[in-house]
Enzyme design. Structure first.
Site, PDB file in Angstrom:
ATOM      1  CG  ASN A   8      -1.831  -1.219   1.223  1.00 61.94           C
ATOM      2  OD1 ASN A   8      -1.974  -1.898   0.218  1.00 61.94           O
ATOM      3  ND2 ASN A   8      -2.402  -1.514   2.387  1.00 61.94           N
ATOM      4  CB  VAL A   9       1.233   3.987  -2.293  1.00 63.96           C
ATOM      5  CG1 VAL A   9       2.045   2.978  -3.104  1.00 63.96           C
ATOM      6  CG2 VAL A   9      -0.130   4.243  -2.921  1.00 63.96           C
ATOM      7  CG  HIS A  58       4.200  -1.915  -4.654  1.00 64.88           C
ATOM      8  ND1 HIS A  58       3.065  -2.683  -4.690  1.00 64.88           N
ATOM      9  CD2 HIS A  58       5.211  -2.751  -4.991  1.00 64.88           C
ATOM     10  CE1 HIS A  58       3.391  -3.924  -5.024  1.00 64.88           C
ATOM     11  NE2 HIS A  58       4.677  -3.993  -5.212  1.00 64.88           N
ATOM     12  CB  CYS A  71      12.537  15.913  -9.959  1.00 67.18           C
ATOM     13  SG  CYS A  71      12.832  16.915 -11.422  1.00 67.18           S
ATOM     14  CB  CYS A 121      15.229  21.485 -11.122  1.00 69.72           C
ATOM     15  SG  CYS A 121      14.357  20.103 -11.918  1.00 69.72           S
ATOM     16  N   GLY A 162      -5.318  -9.024   3.352  1.00 69.65           N
ATOM     17  CA  GLY A 162      -5.975  -8.141   2.392  1.00 69.65           C
ATOM     18  C   GLY A 162      -5.250  -7.961   1.082  1.00 69.65           C
ATOM     19  CB  SER A 184      -5.863 -10.079  -5.145  1.00 71.07           C
ATOM     20  OG  SER A 184      -4.902  -9.169  -5.689  1.00 71.07           O
ATOM     21  CD  GLU A 204     -12.912 -11.179  -3.438  1.00 70.78           C
ATOM     22  OE1 GLU A 204     -13.661 -11.150  -4.433  1.00 70.78           O
ATOM     23  OE2 GLU A 204     -11.908 -10.444  -3.301  1.00 70.78           O
TER      24      GLU A 204
HETATM   25  C1  BV8 Z   1       8.525  -5.452 -11.900  1.00 69.55           C
HETATM   26  C2  BV8 Z   1       1.947   1.279  -6.692  1.00 69.55           C
HETATM   27  C3  BV8 Z   1      10.475  -5.785 -13.123  1.00 69.55           C
HETATM   28  C4  BV8 Z   1       1.318   2.231  -7.640  1.00 69.55           C
HETATM   29  C5  BV8 Z   1       1.651  -1.016  -7.529  1.00 69.55           C
HETATM   30  C6  BV8 Z   1       5.580 -12.474 -12.451  1.00 69.55           C
HETATM   31  C7  BV8 Z   1       4.409 -13.025 -12.883  1.00 69.55           C
HETATM   32  C8  BV8 Z   1       3.445 -12.186 -13.511  1.00 69.55           C
HETATM   33  C9  BV8 Z   1       3.645 -10.807 -13.688  1.00 69.55           C
HETATM   34  C10 BV8 Z   1       4.813 -10.287 -13.252  1.00 69.55           C
HETATM   35  C11 BV8 Z   1       5.777 -11.111 -12.654  1.00 69.55           C
HETATM   36  N1  BV8 Z   1       6.807 -10.305 -12.304  1.00 69.55           N
HETATM   37  C12 BV8 Z   1       6.533  -9.027 -12.682  1.00 69.55           C
HETATM   38  C13 BV8 Z   1       5.322  -8.997 -13.259  1.00 69.55           C
HETATM   39  C14 BV8 Z   1       4.696  -7.814 -13.766  1.00 69.55           C
HETATM   40  C15 BV8 Z   1       3.951  -6.991 -12.700  1.00 69.55           C
HETATM   41  C16 BV8 Z   1       2.818  -7.797 -12.131  1.00 69.55           C
HETATM   42  O1  BV8 Z   1       2.925  -8.389 -11.076  1.00 69.55           O
HETATM   43  N2  BV8 Z   1       1.695  -7.748 -12.859  1.00 69.55           N
HETATM   44  C17 BV8 Z   1       0.468  -8.432 -12.357  1.00 69.55           C
HETATM   45  C18 BV8 Z   1      -0.710  -7.483 -12.566  1.00 69.55           C
HETATM   46  C19 BV8 Z   1       0.271  -9.706 -13.051  1.00 69.55           C
HETATM   47  N3  BV8 Z   1       4.865  -6.567 -11.633  1.00 69.55           N
HETATM   48  C20 BV8 Z   1       5.545  -5.412 -11.841  1.00 69.55           C
HETATM   49  O2  BV8 Z   1       5.453  -4.721 -12.837  1.00 69.55           O
HETATM   50  C21 BV8 Z   1       6.486  -4.991 -10.715  1.00 69.55           C
HETATM   51  N4  BV8 Z   1       7.739  -4.569 -11.260  1.00 69.55           N
HETATM   52  O3  BV8 Z   1       8.250  -6.618 -12.019  1.00 69.55           O
HETATM   53  O4  BV8 Z   1       9.647  -4.879 -12.392  1.00 69.55           O
HETATM   54  C22 BV8 Z   1      11.641  -5.042 -13.443  1.00 69.55           C
HETATM   55  C23 BV8 Z   1      12.809  -5.416 -12.810  1.00 69.55           C
HETATM   56  C24 BV8 Z   1      13.974  -4.760 -13.187  1.00 69.55           C
HETATM   57  C25 BV8 Z   1      13.934  -3.724 -14.130  1.00 69.55           C
HETATM   58  C26 BV8 Z   1      12.723  -3.338 -14.728  1.00 69.55           C
HETATM   59  C27 BV8 Z   1      11.550  -3.985 -14.346  1.00 69.55           C
HETATM   60  C28 BV8 Z   1       5.937  -3.734  -9.978  1.00 69.55           C
HETATM   61  C29 BV8 Z   1       4.643  -4.012  -9.350  1.00 69.55           C
HETATM   62  C30 BV8 Z   1       4.212  -2.791  -8.505  1.00 69.55           C
HETATM   63  C31 BV8 Z   1       3.194  -1.945  -9.225  1.00 69.55           C
HETATM   64  N5  BV8 Z   1       2.690  -0.887  -8.344  1.00 69.55           N
HETATM   65  N6  BV8 Z   1       1.239  -0.007  -6.705  1.00 69.55           N
HETATM   66  C32 BV8 Z   1      -0.021   2.732  -7.165  1.00 69.55           C
HETATM   67  O5  BV8 Z   1      -0.518   2.250  -6.129  1.00 69.55           O
HETATM   68  O6  BV8 Z   1      -0.536   3.630  -7.827  1.00 69.55           O
HETATM   69  S1  BV8 Z   1       0.818  -2.538  -7.502  1.00 69.55           S
HETATM   70  C33 BV8 Z   1      -0.702  -2.214  -6.705  1.00 69.55           C
HETATM   71  O7  BV8 Z   1      -1.575  -3.219  -7.155  1.00 69.55           O
HETATM   72  C34 BV8 Z   1      -0.699  -2.323  -5.205  1.00 69.55           C
HETATM   73  O8  BV8 Z   1       0.454  -1.781  -4.631  1.00 69.55           O
HETATM   74  C35 BV8 Z   1      -0.799  -3.830  -4.999  1.00 69.55           C
HETATM   75  O9  BV8 Z   1       0.444  -4.438  -5.081  1.00 69.55           O
HETATM   76  C36 BV8 Z   1      -1.614  -4.257  -6.202  1.00 69.55           C
HETATM   77  C37 BV8 Z   1      -3.047  -4.465  -5.812  1.00 69.55           C
HETATM   78  O10 BV8 Z   1      -3.092  -5.689  -5.152  1.00 69.55           O
HETATM   79  P1  BV8 Z   1      -3.736  -5.784  -3.668  1.00 69.55           P
HETATM   80  O11 BV8 Z   1      -3.111  -4.769  -2.785  1.00 69.55           O
HETATM   81  O12 BV8 Z   1      -3.684  -7.193  -3.308  1.00 69.55           O
HETATM   82  O13 BV8 Z   1      -5.240  -5.271  -3.899  1.00 69.55           O
HETATM   83  P2  BV8 Z   1      -6.422  -6.007  -4.683  1.00 69.55           P
HETATM   84  O14 BV8 Z   1      -7.481  -4.992  -4.862  1.00 69.55           O
HETATM   85  O15 BV8 Z   1      -5.906  -6.741  -5.856  1.00 69.55           O
HETATM   86  O16 BV8 Z   1      -6.932  -7.134  -3.643  1.00 69.55           O
HETATM   87  C38 BV8 Z   1      -7.466  -6.741  -2.417  1.00 69.55           C
HETATM   88  C39 BV8 Z   1      -7.801  -8.032  -1.692  1.00 69.55           C
HETATM   89  O17 BV8 Z   1      -8.284  -7.669  -0.403  1.00 69.55           O
HETATM   90  C40 BV8 Z   1      -8.880  -8.857  -2.384  1.00 69.55           C
HETATM   91  O18 BV8 Z   1      -8.465 -10.214  -2.431  1.00 69.55           O
HETATM   92  C41 BV8 Z   1     -10.115  -8.688  -1.458  1.00 69.55           C
HETATM   93  O19 BV8 Z   1     -10.849  -9.873  -1.351  1.00 69.55           O
HETATM   94  C42 BV8 Z   1      -9.468  -8.385  -0.122  1.00 69.55           C
HETATM   95  N7  BV8 Z   1     -10.265  -7.519   0.757  1.00 69.55           N
HETATM   96  C43 BV8 Z   1     -11.083  -6.492   0.394  1.00 69.55           C
HETATM   97  N8  BV8 Z   1     -11.591  -5.903   1.525  1.00 69.55           N
HETATM   98  C44 BV8 Z   1     -11.066  -6.574   2.587  1.00 69.55           C
HETATM   99  C45 BV8 Z   1     -10.213  -7.604   2.099  1.00 69.55           C
HETATM  100  N9  BV8 Z   1      -9.536  -8.443   2.901  1.00 69.55           N
HETATM  101  C46 BV8 Z   1      -9.715  -8.279   4.252  1.00 69.55           C
HETATM  102  N10 BV8 Z   1     -10.507  -7.300   4.799  1.00 69.55           N
HETATM  103  C47 BV8 Z   1     -11.199  -6.449   4.001  1.00 69.55           C
HETATM  104  N11 BV8 Z   1     -11.986  -5.521   4.562  1.00 69.55           N
HETATM  105 ZN    ZN Z   2      14.043  18.487 -10.352  1.00 73.55          ZN
END
Ligand code: BV8
Ligand code: ZN
Length: 237
Positions: free
Chosen positions: A100-101, A117, A125, A148, A185, A187, A213
């Site tokens: 989380n951010v 993240h 910048c 800048c 919390g 996925s 879920e």
């Molecule tokens: C990278 C910041 C390489 C920005 C975010 C391997 C396999 C497949 C794909 C990849 C792989 N390796 C890399 C990838 C690609 C990609 C990726 O994972 N894609 C996915 C979509 C398949 N990963 C990347 O790109 C990463 N970087 O690999 O770089 C590299 C290395 C060297 C040089 C160059 C490149 C970077 C990933 C980070 C991206 N940034 N956030 C912003 O926030 O604006 S990710 C962002 O989405 C969040 O930070 C978080 O990580 C994600 C969301 O997921 P969750 O937090 O789990 O949220 P979600 O809504 O999905 O689920 C919520 C859950 O909570 C649900 O299950 C629900 O049931 C439950 N829930 C709801 N309410 C409740 C609850 N549970 C309990 N109580 C409740 N009340």
């Molecule tokens: Zn700057």
């Protein structure tokens, strides 16, 4: 395996790691990523949280982050965040690893936090590389710029971008030495963060999942508790 067993594992552990996702902030009124609530103007998060989207239309991407900053500004940590603060106080070795951010773990009082993240309350910048805290919500002018004159971007990790240096190594170290990994919390679809779950399991940790879920790891973890973080974490800790 039920809540009672999970409570006992946690109570007996001296080294604990926690991995959180958007679900822990849902009860604070912040939309998660997946599911209808995650959409903004019909855009999917993974369409906006990329360097390509920012290069194409920085104003659009800033409007989205500005919208999220205003939502988060109004939000308060919930019972789930607070329970993790209590857990940190109880444990000699504790690490909170978050995707989380939103900064709500900080606001709740957590100390040892690894922000995989990044942080929505920081800016970077795009020309001189400097980064700084900025908690204004709403932002007076979009897009914001650096002193800048360079275009500023949110201090977060976008899809396709590497995590901050050394962050994943620290997280893997904490997951490997933990007797219990508590996953809350998420996925578990975004990597490398989700990889910490099998990583900890292979290193011998008990893995407890608290999620509304099922996730792809529900069958691998030692205890999968289905329910809300705000209700279950106070019972667990
Ligand atoms: C990278 C910041 C390489 C920005 C975010 C391997 C396999 C497949 C794909 C990849 C792989 N390796 C890399 C990838 C690609 C990609 C990726 O994972 N894609 C996915 C979509 C398949 N990963 C990347 O790109 C990463 N970087 O690999 O770089 C590299 C290395 C060297 C040089 C160059 C490149 C970077 C990933 C980070 C991206 N940034 N956030 C912003 O926030 O604006 S990710 C962002 O989405 C969040 O930070 C978080 O990580 C994600 C969301 O997921 P969750 O937090 O789990 O949220 P979600 O809504 O999905 O689920 C919520 C859950 O909570 C649900 O299950 C629900 O049931 C439950 N829930 C709801 N309410 C409740 C609850 N549970 C309990 N109580 C409740 N009340
Ligand atoms: Zn700057």
């Amino acid at each position: 395996m039920g809540l009672e067993q999970a409570r006992e594992w946690l109570a007996n552990a001296t080294a604990v790691a926690v991995l959180t996702g958007a679900g822990i902030s849902a009860e604070s009124g912040i939309p998660t990523f997946r599911g209808a609530s995650g959409l903004w103007k019909q855009y999917k998060p993974e369409d906006l949280a990329t360097a390509e989207a920012f290069a194409r239309d920085p104003l659009l991407v800033w409007e989205w982050y500005n919208w999220r900053r205003e939502l988060i500004r109004k939000a308060q940590p919930n019972a789930g965040h607070r329970a993790l603060v209590r857990l940190e106080i109880q444990k000699p070795r504790f690490t909170l690893i978050t995707q989380n951010v939103d900064g709500l773990h900080d606001l709740a009082g957590s100390g040892r936090i690894l922000k995989l993240h990044g942080d929505i309350w920081r800016m970077r910048c795009t020309s001189c590389g400097s980064n700084w805290p900025d908690r204004r919500a709403p932002l007076p002018k979009l897009p914001p710029h650096c002193g800048c004159g360079g275009l500023a971007r949110p201090g977060v990790v976008w899809f396709g971008e590497p995590l901050p240096d050394g962050m994943m190594q620290e997280a893997e170290h904490a997951a490997a030495e933990a007797q219990v990994l508590l996953v809350v919390g998420t996925s578990a679809l975004v990597y490398p963060a989700a990889g910490l779950i099998p990583y900890a399991k292979q290193a011998g940790a008990r893995v407890i999942q608290v999620n509304l879920e099922p996730t792809p790891y529900s069958n691998m973890v030692d205890c999968a508790l289905e329910g809300s973080a705000g209700e279950l974490l106070p019972q667990l800790i």
